[in-house]
Design a protein around this motif. Sequence first.
Motif, PDB file in Angstrom:
ATOM      1  N   ILE A   1      11.865   1.822  -2.964  1.00 24.45           N
ATOM      2  CA  ILE A   1      12.409   2.491  -3.930  1.00 24.45           C
ATOM      3  C   ILE A   1      12.276   1.580  -5.193  1.00 24.45           C
ATOM      4  O   ILE A   1      11.945   1.913  -6.316  1.00 24.45           O
ATOM      5  N   ALA A   2      12.770   0.409  -5.069  1.00 23.72           N
ATOM      6  CA  ALA A   2      12.825  -0.535  -6.193  1.00 23.72           C
ATOM      7  C   ALA A   2      11.426  -0.989  -6.686  1.00 23.72           C
ATOM      8  O   ALA A   2      11.074  -1.414  -7.728  1.00 23.72           O
ATOM      9  N   LEU A   3      10.280  -1.040  -5.577  1.00 27.25           N
ATOM     10  CA  LEU A   3       9.126  -1.544  -5.976  1.00 27.25           C
ATOM     11  C   LEU A   3       8.332  -0.361  -6.668  1.00 27.25           C
ATOM     12  O   LEU A   3       7.490  -0.500  -7.506  1.00 27.25           O
ATOM     13  N   VAL A   4       8.478   0.981  -6.203  1.00 25.21           N
ATOM     14  CA  VAL A   4       8.138   2.124  -6.819  1.00 25.21           C
ATOM     15  C   VAL A   4       8.448   2.022  -8.413  1.00 25.21           C
ATOM     16  O   VAL A   4       7.707   2.294  -9.190  1.00 25.21           O
ATOM     17  N   VAL A   5       9.653   1.915  -8.718  1.00 34.18           N
ATOM     18  CA  VAL A   5      10.311   1.865  -9.954  1.00 34.18           C
ATOM     19  C   VAL A   5       9.460   0.684 -10.675  1.00 34.18           C
ATOM     20  O   VAL A   5       9.137   0.969 -11.809  1.00 34.18           O
ATOM     21  N   LEU A   6       9.226  -0.389 -10.216  1.00 32.38           N
ATOM     22  CA  LEU A   6       8.616  -1.429 -10.997  1.00 32.38           C
ATOM     23  C   LEU A   6       7.042  -1.267 -10.956  1.00 32.38           C
ATOM     24  O   LEU A   6       6.563  -1.361 -12.108  1.00 32.38           O
TER      25      LEU A   6
ATOM     26  N   LEU B   1       0.855  -1.231  -0.175  1.00 30.71           N
ATOM     27  CA  LEU B   1      -0.084  -0.077  -0.063  1.00 30.71           C
ATOM     28  C   LEU B   1       0.637   1.265   0.082  1.00 30.71           C
ATOM     29  O   LEU B   1       0.540   2.141  -0.700  1.00 30.71           O
ATOM     30  N   VAL B   2       2.133   1.180   0.712  1.00 27.56           N
ATOM     31  CA  VAL B   2       2.834   2.399   0.766  1.00 27.56           C
ATOM     32  C   VAL B   2       3.544   2.683  -0.522  1.00 27.56           C
ATOM     33  O   VAL B   2       3.563   3.610  -1.034  1.00 27.56           O
ATOM     34  N   THR B   3       3.975   1.556  -1.264  1.00 26.92           N
ATOM     35  CA  THR B   3       4.596   1.636  -2.451  1.00 26.92           C
ATOM     36  C   THR B   3       3.516   2.225  -3.402  1.00 26.92           C
ATOM     37  O   THR B   3       3.880   3.088  -4.266  1.00 26.92           O
ATOM     38  N   LEU B   4       2.349   1.551  -3.640  1.00 29.62           N
ATOM     39  CA  LEU B   4       1.288   2.090  -4.327  1.00 29.62           C
ATOM     40  C   LEU B   4       0.951   3.364  -4.124  1.00 29.62           C
ATOM     41  O   LEU B   4       0.816   4.288  -5.387  1.00 29.62           O
ATOM     42  N   ALA B   5       0.659   3.955  -3.076  1.00 30.95           N
ATOM     43  CA  ALA B   5       0.604   5.274  -2.979  1.00 30.95           C
ATOM     44  C   ALA B   5       1.645   6.276  -3.402  1.00 30.95           C
ATOM     45  O   ALA B   5       1.377   7.314  -4.076  1.00 30.95           O
ATOM     46  N   ILE B   6       3.033   5.914  -3.027  1.00 29.67           N
ATOM     47  CA  ILE B   6       4.092   6.802  -3.708  1.00 29.67           C
ATOM     48  C   ILE B   6       4.041   6.615  -4.983  1.00 29.67           C
ATOM     49  O   ILE B   6       4.306   7.792  -5.854  1.00 29.67           O
TER      50      ILE B   6
ATOM     51  N   LEU C   1      13.784  -9.296 -10.002  1.00 31.63           N
ATOM     52  CA  LEU C   1      14.826  -9.566  -9.305  1.00 31.63           C
ATOM     53  C   LEU C   1      16.007  -9.162  -9.856  1.00 31.63           C
ATOM     54  O   LEU C   1      16.793  -8.619  -8.782  1.00 31.63           O
ATOM     55  N   ALA C   2      16.266  -9.186 -10.906  1.00 34.56           N
ATOM     56  CA  ALA C   2      17.426  -8.542 -11.426  1.00 34.56           C
ATOM     57  C   ALA C   2      17.507  -7.240 -11.372  1.00 34.56           C
ATOM     58  O   ALA C   2      18.459  -6.544 -10.657  1.00 34.56           O
ATOM     59  N   LEU C   3      16.429  -6.323 -11.135  1.00 30.70           N
ATOM     60  CA  LEU C   3      16.230  -4.875 -10.847  1.00 30.70           C
ATOM     61  C   LEU C   3      16.604  -4.652  -9.459  1.00 30.70           C
ATOM     62  O   LEU C   3      17.495  -3.620  -9.134  1.00 30.70           O
ATOM     63  N   LEU C   4      16.228  -5.446  -8.656  1.00 32.12           N
ATOM     64  CA  LEU C   4      16.185  -5.310  -7.193  1.00 32.12           C
ATOM     65  C   LEU C   4      17.845  -5.570  -6.836  1.00 32.12           C
ATOM     66  O   LEU C   4      18.323  -4.672  -6.083  1.00 32.12           O
TER      67      LEU C   4
END
Length: 221
Positions: free
Chosen positions: A92-97, A33-38, A73-76
Amino acid sequence: MGGDCLIEQICRYFQTNSGQYWQYVGQHITLTLVTLAISMMIALPLGYLGSRNKVVANFCVAFAQVLRIIPSLALLFLLIPFIGTGIIPALIALVVLALPPLLVNTILGFNEVSPLYKEVGTALGMNSQQLRRQIEVPLALPYILNGVKLAMVEIIASATLATYIGAGGLGTLIFTGLGLYDMTYVVIGAVSVAILSLLAMTSFDYLIRKVQKHDETNYSI
């Protein structure tokens, strides 16, 4: 026999570790939820701007296409040398994805709004802000929600991999099980992630249908 044994082990896990399990579920949902909001705070304004500016739109589409060919996984792992490990790097990684589906669908949604509706609104005396709030956003909303749905499913799945960089969540169960060669943890973690993804998809599909029905009722010409 093996299946019965596995079911017994799963039941035993919940009898003795239910508190820990719900802690992992809470971590996973919170991170999602935090990732989605950002992601939405970044992607929605940028997507709207992209629907108005071809240069921004081309950049957003190219950015989305590049990220789609890079495994999560490669991006992480690529980001670890730059941002380290822990909750913040995982965010940060999840927001980029999560950005690509949000950006692409937001641009598409606003571009799909027929100029005819804007002309009618202008004829009724609406200014640009009123046109955006009362016509553009409602008509683009089904596309935007579809982007949110795709982003949320991506986050839920990738948050499992983010356990590798210290994010916690249900991925802890999966990787603990793999490390111990214990399928009990793997099955519990994987099924839980699948259920969360399914709940997210069905909830947003229902919401999208409701919004589309509302649009058909209120914006039919």
